[in-house]
Design an enzyme around this catalytic site. Sequence first.
Site, short mmCIF file in Angstrom:
data_model
loop_
_atom_site.label_atom_id
_atom_site.label_comp_id
_atom_site.label_asym_id
_atom_site.label_seq_id
_atom_site.Cartn_x
_atom_site.Cartn_y
_atom_site.Cartn_z
N CYS A 70 3.41 -2.72 3.98
CA CYS A 70 2.50 -1.61 4.30
C CYS A 70 3.23 -0.75 5.31
O CYS A 70 4.47 -0.85 5.42
CB CYS A 70 1.14 -2.11 4.77
N GLY A 71 2.55 0.08 6.04
CA GLY A 71 3.24 0.96 6.97
C GLY A 71 3.95 0.19 8.07
O GLY A 71 5.12 0.40 8.36
N THR A 72 3.20 -0.73 8.69
CA THR A 72 3.76 -1.56 9.77
C THR A 72 4.13 -2.96 9.32
O THR A 72 4.86 -3.66 10.02
CB THR A 72 2.72 -1.71 10.90
N GLY A 73 3.56 -3.39 8.22
CA GLY A 73 3.66 -4.79 7.79
C GLY A 73 2.56 -5.64 8.40
O GLY A 73 2.37 -6.80 7.99
N GLY B 47 -1.02 -4.91 8.93
CA GLY B 47 -2.33 -4.97 8.26
C GLY B 47 -2.28 -5.85 7.02
O GLY B 47 -3.16 -6.70 6.81
N ASP C 145 0.87 -1.17 0.00
CA ASP C 145 0.00 0.00 0.00
C ASP C 145 0.91 1.23 0.00
O ASP C 145 2.14 1.12 -0.17
CB ASP C 145 -1.01 -0.03 1.17
N HIS C 146 0.32 2.41 0.22
CA HIS C 146 1.12 3.65 0.18
C HIS C 146 2.18 3.66 1.29
O HIS C 146 3.26 4.22 1.10
CB HIS C 146 0.21 4.87 0.32
N ARG D 166 7.45 1.78 7.45
CA ARG D 166 7.71 2.76 8.50
C ARG D 166 8.45 2.11 9.67
O ARG D 166 8.61 2.73 10.73
CB ARG D 166 6.39 3.37 8.98
N ARG E 167 2.99 -29.49 11.96
CA ARG E 167 2.41 -28.24 12.48
C ARG E 167 1.78 -27.41 11.36
O ARG E 167 0.73 -26.77 11.56
CB ARG E 167 3.49 -27.48 13.24
N HIS F 57 10.93 -23.18 9.72
CA HIS F 57 9.97 -23.86 10.58
C HIS F 57 8.51 -23.69 10.15
O HIS F 57 7.69 -24.55 10.44
CB HIS F 57 10.11 -23.36 12.03
N ASN F 58 8.18 -22.56 9.55
CA ASN F 58 6.77 -22.29 9.21
C ASN F 58 6.47 -22.43 7.72
O ASN F 58 5.32 -22.29 7.32
CB ASN F 58 6.37 -20.87 9.63
N ARG G 72 9.14 -32.53 11.68
CA ARG G 72 8.10 -32.24 12.67
C ARG G 72 7.36 -30.94 12.35
O ARG G 72 6.20 -30.76 12.74
CB ARG G 72 8.70 -32.17 14.07
N HIS G 73 8.03 -30.08 11.62
CA HIS G 73 7.38 -28.80 11.30
C HIS G 73 6.26 -28.97 10.28
O HIS G 73 5.30 -28.20 10.27
CB HIS G 73 8.42 -27.80 10.79
C1 RB5 Z 1 -1.71 3.17 6.38
O1 RB5 Z 1 -1.67 4.42 6.95
C2 RB5 Z 1 -1.34 2.10 7.39
O2 RB5 Z 1 -2.37 1.97 8.32
C3 RB5 Z 1 -1.04 0.79 6.70
O3 RB5 Z 1 -0.02 0.97 5.80
C4 RB5 Z 1 -0.61 -0.34 7.59
O4 RB5 Z 1 0.43 0.08 8.44
C5 RB5 Z 1 -1.66 -1.06 8.32
O5 RB5 Z 1 -1.40 -2.03 9.05
#
Ligand code: RB5
Length: 148
Positions: A64-67, A69, A7-8, A108, A135, A97-98, A131-132
Amino acid sequence: MIALGADHGGYLLKEEIKKFLDEKGVEYKDFGTFTPESVDYAAIAQRTCMSVVNGECEKAVLCCGTGIGISMAANKVKGIRAACCSDYFSAKYTRLHNDANALCMGGRVVGAGLACELVDIFLNTEFEGGRHQRRIDQISAIENGEIL
Ligand code: RB5
């Protein structure tokens, strides 16, 4: 073929990852977004991950911003095991493992240098199996509505 989506909040990181993959000679398909304009991540996660599930691409890299969402959305696609990582150990062991097939990162959260290292280890580490696998099969059973 590696599927890329962002995303942005992850757009600039995705562009840096593309340069890294170009240098490494790794082929990829970019499922967007293609501009820094605000866009919702769920549909991007879905179409990027669908290309993995249908066999067009081997793995996905999502930003995404945090990875977070985009990883939540990715994990709703049946057959996807998405891991949100910001450290080397996690990116390596989620393959060992996964058998993760989608790496998610926050534009960010991590810088481009670290992100490219995480992509590198993620793409070049094989699942250990054993074993993995049991799971992983249990995760699939949950996905199929089974009670463990
Ligand atoms: C967008 O502002 C932000 O919420 C998205 O990129 C992401 O971090 C969501 O988890």
